[in-house]
Structure formats: structure tokens, C-alpha cells
Design a protein around this motif. Structure first.
Motif: not given
Length: 191
Positions: A171, A174, A181
Motif C-alpha cells: 500500500h 504508489e 494494494k
């Protein structure tokens, strides 16, 4: 940012923005997610707004050489060669049938309205996981549907170890854009 945490079979998962995540091959008949039956089921199912994620985990860190088909042709011992081939084929078939049986369970539950992504968390190095993924995707209709089918059985199939999983799907990462995620950690020290 909502997280669902789940621990199963020596791994801890932290799913970001999942609608639900639960142990699918639940053994406790009193659990609300127990489905019973006599077929195989993947270890975890996570539901996201746009897809389902099937997760199967195998911690073979201590015995990975028994499955290492990657350089088997260089092996001189014919009995070892045959044993490794047999083990690798068994694992590939096991992962294949876990997916297929789970699809049947989900059909019976009326839970087939979203695309499915199949993730196999296997504690092999990347190269061997890539061989396993290639072999597995040849036998599963990944991203394909028959002429008479109204949908495909699976959108994607991944075979990953913990490091590759987190590099692509954690998660906090990015840079890799995906609906999914999830961070995973070993509770046993597996890689």
C-alpha cells in the motif's frame, strides 16, 4: 484509508480499501465463512469494489530445491531429476485445482459478477516463480474466454514471493498503479 488485517498460514496481510477479506478455506464449521464441501479452496479471498482477489500461499522455503525445475536439465542424477519434475508438476496442478474449485464454489455462492485476479504467494526466488507462473497460466484460461462464455474465469495470475509482492502491491508503493494494494509479512521468517 481503511485497512483490513488478516493472518493465515504463517503470513500477515494488510489489505488497503478492500470491502472484505477472509480465510476462504476455513476449517472451523462455526465460522460464518465456512463453506464445507469436498473440493479445494484458495486460502484467502479479498473483495474490492472492482474485483475479487484469490490468494493461495505456500511456504516452501525449507524445501524449495525439491521443486527447482529451473536448471533441471543440468542435473546428472536421473532419480533426482524425475523427483523434481514430479514435485513441480504436483505443485502446479495443486495451484490450478485450488483456483478451479474456488471458481466452482463462488459460482455456487452467486459471487461471479466481478473479475478475478489469482495470486499465488510462494516462497521461491523470482526466477522459479516465473517458471511456475508460465506453467500455471498455460493451463488456466487467464484473460481468455471461450466463444460461448459470458465472462473469463480470471483476469490475471501472479506467482510471487514476499519481496516481489510488496515491491508491486504494498500500500505504500504508489508507483505501481493498481486497484489492489496489500502488504504481506511472514510470521515465520519465510521470504
Amino acid at each position: 484509508m481503511a485497512f483490513l488485517k488478516l493472518e493465515a498460514d504463517g503470513f500477515k496481510f494488510q489489505f488497503k480499501d478492500a470491502m472484505s477479506a477472509y480465510i476462504f478455506d476455513e476449517k472451523d464449521s462455526q465460522s460464518s465463512t465456512f463453506h464445507g464441501g469436498f473440493m479445494k479452496g484458495v486460502d484467502i479471498i479479498a473483495e474490492y469494489e472492482s474485483a475479487y482477489v484469490f490468494i493461495e500461499m505456500k511456504d516452501y522455503d525449507a524445501i524449495k530445491e525439491e521443486y527447482n525445475i529451473k536448471n533441471i536439465e543440468q542435473e546428472q542424477d536421473e532419480a533426482r531429476k524425475e523427483s523434481v519434475r514430479k514435485n513441480f508438476k504436483w505443485l502446479k496442478n495443486y495451484l490450478k485445482y485450488k483456483f478451479r474449485d474456488t471458481c466452482l464454489y463462488r459460482y455456487a455462492e452467486g459471487k461471479v459478477e466481478k473479475p478475478v485476479h489469482y495470486f499465488c504467494l510462494v516462497t521461491f526466488e523470482d526466477a522459479l516463480n516465473n517458471v511456475l507462473k508460465k506453467s500455471l497460466t498455460q493451463e488456466l484460461p487467464i484473460g481468455k474466454k471461450g466463444k460461448r462464455w459470458v465472462q473469463e474465469l480470471a483476469k490475471s495470475c501472479q506467482v510471487l514471493n514476499i519481496q516481489t509482492w510488496n515491491r508491486n502491491f504494498a500500500h505504500e508503493n504508489e508507483t505501481h498503479r493498481t486497484f489492489f494494494k496489500c502488504t504481506v509479512m511472514s510470521t515465520t521468517g519465510a521470504q
